[in-house]
Design a protein around this motif. Sequence first.
Motif, PDB file in Angstrom:
ATOM      1  N   LYS A 188       0.796  -1.342   0.040  1.00  0.00           N
ATOM      2  CA  LYS A 188       0.070   0.073   0.045  1.00  0.00           C
ATOM      3  C   LYS A 188       0.957   1.290   0.093  1.00  0.00           C
ATOM      4  CE  LYS A 188      -3.931  -2.047   2.644  1.00  0.00           C
ATOM      5  NZ  LYS A 188      -4.596  -2.026   3.701  1.00  0.00           N
ATOM      6  N   TYR A 189       2.121   1.244   0.804  1.00  0.00           N
ATOM      7  CA  TYR A 189       2.807   2.453   0.755  1.00  0.00           C
ATOM      8  C   TYR A 189       3.392   2.547  -0.725  1.00  0.00           C
ATOM      9  CZ  TYR A 189       7.038   5.152   2.088  1.00  0.00           C
ATOM     10  OH  TYR A 189       7.936   5.984   1.825  1.00  0.00           O
ATOM     11  N   ILE A 190       3.823   1.636  -1.323  1.00  0.00           N
ATOM     12  CA  ILE A 190       4.468   1.517  -2.522  1.00  0.00           C
ATOM     13  C   ILE A 190       3.450   2.419  -3.506  1.00  0.00           C
ATOM     14  CG2 ILE A 190       5.112   0.476  -4.533  1.00  0.00           C
ATOM     15  CD1 ILE A 190       6.605  -1.573  -2.423  1.00  0.00           C
ATOM     16  N   GLU A 191       2.437   2.017  -3.385  1.00  0.00           N
ATOM     17  CA  GLU A 191       1.080   2.663  -4.513  1.00  0.00           C
ATOM     18  C   GLU A 191       1.128   3.973  -4.035  1.00  0.00           C
ATOM     19  OE1 GLU A 191      -2.450   0.390  -3.922  1.00  0.00           O
ATOM     20  OE2 GLU A 191      -1.877  -1.035  -5.242  1.00  0.00           O
ATOM     21  N   ALA A 192       1.184   4.210  -2.736  1.00  0.00           N
ATOM     22  CA  ALA A 192       1.010   5.598  -2.477  1.00  0.00           C
ATOM     23  C   ALA A 192       2.114   6.671  -2.475  1.00  0.00           C
ATOM     24  CB  ALA A 192       0.415   5.928  -1.138  1.00  0.00           C
ATOM     25  N   HIS A 193       3.304   5.818  -3.033  1.00  0.00           N
ATOM     26  CA  HIS A 193       4.668   6.490  -2.963  1.00  0.00           C
ATOM     27  C   HIS A 193       5.434   5.739  -4.120  1.00  0.00           C
ATOM     28  CE1 HIS A 193       3.259   7.269   1.152  1.00  0.00           C
ATOM     29  NE2 HIS A 193       3.827   8.473   0.971  1.00  0.00           N
ATOM     30  N   PRO A 194       5.283   5.834  -5.356  1.00  0.00           N
ATOM     31  CA  PRO A 194       5.616   4.871  -6.367  1.00  0.00           C
ATOM     32  C   PRO A 194       7.147   5.454  -6.987  1.00  0.00           C
ATOM     33  CG  PRO A 194       4.125   6.559  -7.304  1.00  0.00           C
ATOM     34  CD  PRO A 194       3.924   6.726  -5.780  1.00  0.00           C
ATOM     35  N   ASP A 195       7.402   6.601  -6.235  1.00  0.00           N
ATOM     36  CA  ASP A 195       8.896   6.993  -6.484  1.00  0.00           C
ATOM     37  C   ASP A 195       9.799   7.076  -5.332  1.00  0.00           C
ATOM     38  OD1 ASP A 195       8.315   7.653  -8.984  1.00  0.00           O
ATOM     39  OD2 ASP A 195       7.583   9.844  -8.373  1.00  0.00           O
ATOM     40  N   ALA A 196       9.226   6.021  -4.235  1.00  0.00           N
ATOM     41  CA  ALA A 196      10.208   6.079  -3.118  1.00  0.00           C
ATOM     42  C   ALA A 196      11.451   5.117  -3.316  1.00  0.00           C
ATOM     43  CB  ALA A 196       9.226   5.103  -1.978  1.00  0.00           C
ATOM     44  N   GLU A 239      15.446   2.153   0.447  1.00  0.00           N
ATOM     45  CA  GLU A 239      15.787   2.430   1.691  1.00  0.00           C
ATOM     46  C   GLU A 239      14.495   3.224   2.394  1.00  0.00           C
ATOM     47  OE1 GLU A 239      17.448   3.420  -1.037  1.00  0.00           O
ATOM     48  OE2 GLU A 239      19.240   2.101  -0.534  1.00  0.00           O
ATOM     49  N   GLU A 240      13.657   4.013   1.704  1.00  0.00           N
ATOM     50  CA  GLU A 240      12.536   4.414   1.955  1.00  0.00           C
ATOM     51  C   GLU A 240      11.288   3.498   2.429  1.00  0.00           C
ATOM     52  OE1 GLU A 240      12.708   9.222   0.277  1.00  0.00           O
ATOM     53  OE2 GLU A 240      11.762   7.375  -0.737  1.00  0.00           O
ATOM     54  N   ILE A 241      11.260   2.507   1.571  1.00  0.00           N
ATOM     55  CA  ILE A 241      10.443   1.558   1.647  1.00  0.00           C
ATOM     56  C   ILE A 241      10.669   0.625   2.791  1.00  0.00           C
ATOM     57  CG2 ILE A 241       9.373  -0.774   0.275  1.00  0.00           C
ATOM     58  CD1 ILE A 241       9.792   1.063  -2.318  1.00  0.00           C
ATOM     59  N   PHE A 242      11.852   0.069   2.692  1.00  0.00           N
ATOM     60  CA  PHE A 242      12.120  -0.702   4.108  1.00  0.00           C
ATOM     61  C   PHE A 242      12.164   0.051   5.334  1.00  0.00           C
ATOM     62  CE2 PHE A 242      15.237  -4.020   1.669  1.00  0.00           C
ATOM     63  CZ  PHE A 242      13.977  -4.640   1.096  1.00  0.00           C
ATOM     64  N   SER A 243      12.319   1.307   5.346  1.00  0.00           N
ATOM     65  CA  SER A 243      12.147   2.156   6.445  1.00  0.00           C
ATOM     66  C   SER A 243      10.905   2.040   7.051  1.00  0.00           C
ATOM     67  CB  SER A 243      12.723   3.564   6.465  1.00  0.00           C
ATOM     68  OG  SER A 243      12.311   4.080   7.538  1.00  0.00           O
ATOM     69  N   TYR A 244       9.789   2.245   6.053  1.00  0.00           N
ATOM     70  CA  TYR A 244       8.584   2.092   6.428  1.00  0.00           C
ATOM     71  C   TYR A 244       7.970   0.716   6.700  1.00  0.00           C
ATOM     72  CZ  TYR A 244       3.436   2.076   5.953  1.00  0.00           C
ATOM     73  OH  TYR A 244       2.008   1.999   6.285  1.00  0.00           O
ATOM     74  N   ALA A 245       8.469  -0.004   6.083  1.00  0.00           N
ATOM     75  CA  ALA A 245       8.150  -1.513   6.479  1.00  0.00           C
ATOM     76  C   ALA A 245       8.636  -1.925   7.991  1.00  0.00           C
ATOM     77  CB  ALA A 245       8.803  -2.550   5.534  1.00  0.00           C
ATOM     78  N   ALA A 246       9.968  -1.356   8.207  1.00  0.00           N
ATOM     79  CA  ALA A 246      10.431  -1.564   9.669  1.00  0.00           C
ATOM     80  C   ALA A 246       9.290  -0.897  10.788  1.00  0.00           C
ATOM     81  CB  ALA A 246      11.950  -0.900   9.976  1.00  0.00           C
ATOM     82  N   SER A 247       8.988   0.139  10.288  1.00  0.00           N
ATOM     83  CA  SER A 247       8.058   1.088  11.286  1.00  0.00           C
ATOM     84  C   SER A 247       6.803   0.238  11.528  1.00  0.00           C
ATOM     85  CB  SER A 247       7.650   2.655  10.661  1.00  0.00           C
ATOM     86  OG  SER A 247       6.987   2.239   9.495  1.00  0.00           O
ATOM     87  N   VAL A 248       6.040  -0.407  10.414  1.00  0.00           N
ATOM     88  CA  VAL A 248       4.997  -1.286  10.650  1.00  0.00           C
ATOM     89  C   VAL A 248       5.271  -2.522  11.606  1.00  0.00           C
ATOM     90  CG1 VAL A 248       3.588  -2.655   9.432  1.00  0.00           C
ATOM     91  CG2 VAL A 248       3.985  -0.686   8.411  1.00  0.00           C
ATOM     92  N   MET A 249       6.638  -3.174  11.277  1.00  0.00           N
ATOM     93  CA  MET A 249       7.072  -4.040  12.008  1.00  0.00           C
ATOM     94  C   MET A 249       6.868  -3.809  13.490  1.00  0.00           C
ATOM     95  SD  MET A 249       9.847  -5.377   9.439  1.00  0.00           S
ATOM     96  CE  MET A 249      11.105  -5.924  10.904  1.00  0.00           C
TER      97      MET A 249
END
Length: 286
Positions: free
Chosen positions: A132-140, A143-153
Amino acid sequence: MGKYVIVVESGSDVSPEQCERYGIVIVPMHVTIGSETMDDGSIDPLEIYSRCNELGEMPKTSGCTPGDFEKVFDRIHAEQPDATILHLAYSEATTCSHQSSKIAAQGRDYVYSMDTRFVSVGQGLVAVETAKYIEAHPDATVEEIFSYAASVMDRILLGFVPTDLGFLKAGGRLSNVAFLGAHLLKIKPCIEVIGGKFLATKKFRGSMLKCAHSFIDHMIEKGDIDYSYIGLAYSVGLSDELRTEMEAYARELGFKEIAWTKVGGVISSHCGPTAFGAVLIQKPKA
């Protein structure tokens, strides 16, 4: 999703509908019954229990091999040569899969992986929220994606109540084995995934329905719960009555979206039949 493709193991219990919706790709883990090893997903959990009962043996599980990942990585790359593959791995503390993925990624500079520290619907929730994050931030960036995933974890709470601890014992998955005595006393333990490991954290007495209520209460007592979503999971044999009652209880507690997952072969081999579990997520820290 185009630029990125998320890959998870079958033990994440991501549904076919979620895979279709977010383009998530599954790599099969493995289940061994007697002398036969099969891909997870190729055999129904009910048949796993039936065949193990006939043999008088518990099922065994194993993670994905480097070859399993190589086949999937190469197929994705052939179909989408410009895509970056993000492997959101099954808990590294419990299986070899993440290490296998890192071996397979050598020489494939389009593959990145991280340990989600979760299994089953916990890992699945990380994957879906990341999609969902990637859909909302296609240019991420990765590093930004994994940072977000870590915040979810960091905000996920995952646990379950088994009715037969023999499966966890046989698989060597329970870290604090002293709790195994609970089974002999007809006490049902709460098994949580904490720091990537299975830990028995609390004991419940009474019927499975009573224990299921107590388990949900225990999980929400951790505080700061996001009541917009709860994932409820179960293994083969859990009664329709209990499922109906627990869904009603979740709504009574204020959860808006309630998603049910019937766990697959690997997780069924760990938790045994008639197990009940849940994944919740805490609110982001201010």
